[in-house]
Design an enzyme around this catalytic site. Structure first.
Site, PDB file in Angstrom:
ATOM      1  N   ARG B  49       0.835  -1.194   0.000  1.00 20.22           N
ATOM      2  CA  ARG B  49       0.000   0.000   0.000  1.00 20.22           C
ATOM      3  C   ARG B  49       0.865   1.237   0.000  1.00 20.22           C
ATOM      4  NH1 ARG B  49      -3.701  -1.472   5.242  1.00 20.22           N
ATOM      5  NH2 ARG B  49      -4.655  -3.337   4.360  1.00 20.22           N
ATOM      6  N   ASP B  51       0.140   5.325   1.299  1.00 22.14           N
ATOM      7  CA  ASP B  51      -0.850   6.124   2.022  1.00 22.14           C
ATOM      8  C   ASP B  51      -1.459   7.198   1.136  1.00 22.14           C
ATOM      9  OD1 ASP B  51      -0.552   4.787   4.374  1.00 22.14           O
ATOM     10  OD2 ASP B  51       0.684   6.319   5.351  1.00 22.14           O
ATOM     11  N   ARG B 196       7.140   7.978   6.836  1.00 26.04           N
ATOM     12  CA  ARG B 196       6.825   9.364   7.208  1.00 26.04           C
ATOM     13  C   ARG B 196       7.087   9.626   8.684  1.00 26.04           C
ATOM     14  NH1 ARG B 196       1.016   9.878   5.380  1.00 26.04           N
ATOM     15  NH2 ARG B 196       1.206  11.950   6.321  1.00 26.04           N
TER      16      ARG B 196
END
Lengths: 262, 262
Positions: B49, B51, B196
């Site tokens: 995935r 984000d 992040r």
């Protein structure tokens, strides 16, 4: 006091650098925003023109202005960027001697032309997309003929105000990069439309429509009728304007940060 | 027949990769356009995935489909790109063995986080802008602690479905580039929100709010409450997914073209 402003712009929405009546240009937006922020009429003079739709990752302009008391240069640059459209950004601002001239003092300009060979969602406005790889070796055999001092009439757009068409080309060649190619050309000066006409004609060589020898014949013909069409404006970037070290080098290297590609 | 699709996307307008009800995701757009072009229901499975708001310059997905008679892969890719929104582009499409799995077969993923230190009209949606250069040496002293096999609970977003938080990190460090910095991290796997949160915490080190030793304590605490806030999504790119050579290497190097940054 005279200042050099180093800036970058996305040329997509502008009719080039140079002020022209009835259309929006980068110079016009800069003059408007500098005048607004400094509350006095300000006129910029750039290192050179870029054509409609052409981008700059490094352009330099000089302007004369009296800074209001207490306004420092970082604050002026910050306010200028708040006033400018998002596609134009001042990057470095510094004082220069009163006779320093953004155009006449420039020793070399470098342009890059970007070709993508894979569909690229990030480069749609910043490159020419080709679905077949051109012949790199043939294009570089032809590009090598450009290096040196030559008359570039064959790759100039219009017989205009230019006094002569001689340019000294220090470097000209195609390089592989991930998913594409980039053509880099560095010269003391460029005549109007030169890079896009050179790229368009080199791509004809790359597609096998023309041999490197025929490219050389066109170059030496000094006639504007033989070159291929100009390559798409969006692929072209003015990416470096060079000045004598005493004018700008200290200004461009805060904290060891590289300003240009190696 | 099973296929690997290598693609790139501008994540700005998407709620991430993964299909979710009520919002637009990259996977959903791909499934919709592949199904439309192939006239059969097609479901993609990605290597992992990304984000909401995160970009990919290289993502890989597999799907199973029966190609209609006479439809070759270049034509399918061309039609897919005509159907997709401009921010999503298929780049390479090739068959794989029926058990090749885009997620389980991936050996390593590389992410890059872009920080600009000069206002940049080209990177507004693709970078974090800082008006002061962070301390590169301190950030790299901290980043070096990430290399090796470690439990990354401290830099995970939610205690969710993950069986464990161990990742083997092969490379993690900041590099100067013109006008800015880039953080590159390569690992066998990533837990949710990891890059992040790592970048946000490293930037705290770079701003002098935290020492490299304190960064190490947070990393070893295995508690999700100490990390700094996640860095802006727009600066993050998934930029390379690596597979065993026999699955993809031949497919990725047509005509000697480099697909990835060296």
């Amino acid at each position: 006091m005279r200042y050099f402003l180093h800036l970058a712009y996305d040329g997509t929405d502008y009719h080039g650098w140079q002020m022209q009546p009835g259309v929006t240009t980068v110079q016009q937006e800069l003059d408007r925003c500098l005048s607004q922020v400094l509350r006095q009429p300000v006129y910029c003079l750039g290192s050179g023109r870029t054509d409609s739709g052409v981008h700059a990752s490094h352009q330099v302009a000089h302007f004369d202005a009296d800074l209001p008391d207490g306004l420092d240069l970082p604050t002026l640059l910050y306010r200028l960027n708040r006033a400018l459209p998002v596609g134009i950004r001042g990057q470095v601002l510094h004082p220069v001697p009163p006779d320093a001239h953004a155009r006449f003092a420039a020793r070399a300009r470098t342009y890059e032309y970007h070709v993508r060979l894979l569909p690229d969602p990030f480069a749609t406005r910043f490159s020419l997309y080709l679905d077949r790889a051109p012949d790199l070796a043939a294009m570089n055999e032809a590009a090598a003929m450009l290096v040196g001092t030559h008359d570039f009439t064959s790759f100039s757009k219009v017989k205009g105000a230019e006094k002569h068409y001689n340019c000294t080309c220090f470097e000209a060649g195609w390089h592989l990069e991930p998913g594409g190619l980039v053509f880099r050309i560095r010269a003391n000066r460029f005549v109007r439309g030169m890079v896009r006409l050179v790229v368009g004609t080199l791509l004809s060589v790359g597609r096998g429509k023309m041999s490197p020898a025929e490219f050389g014949e066109i170059f030496r013909s000094l006639s504007r009728v033989h070159a291929s069409g100009a390559a798409l404006a969006g692929g072209l970037f003015l990416c470096r304007v060079e000045y004598p070290a005493e004018l700008v080098d200290a200004a461009l290297l805060p904290a060891g940060l590289p300003y240009f590609k190696a």
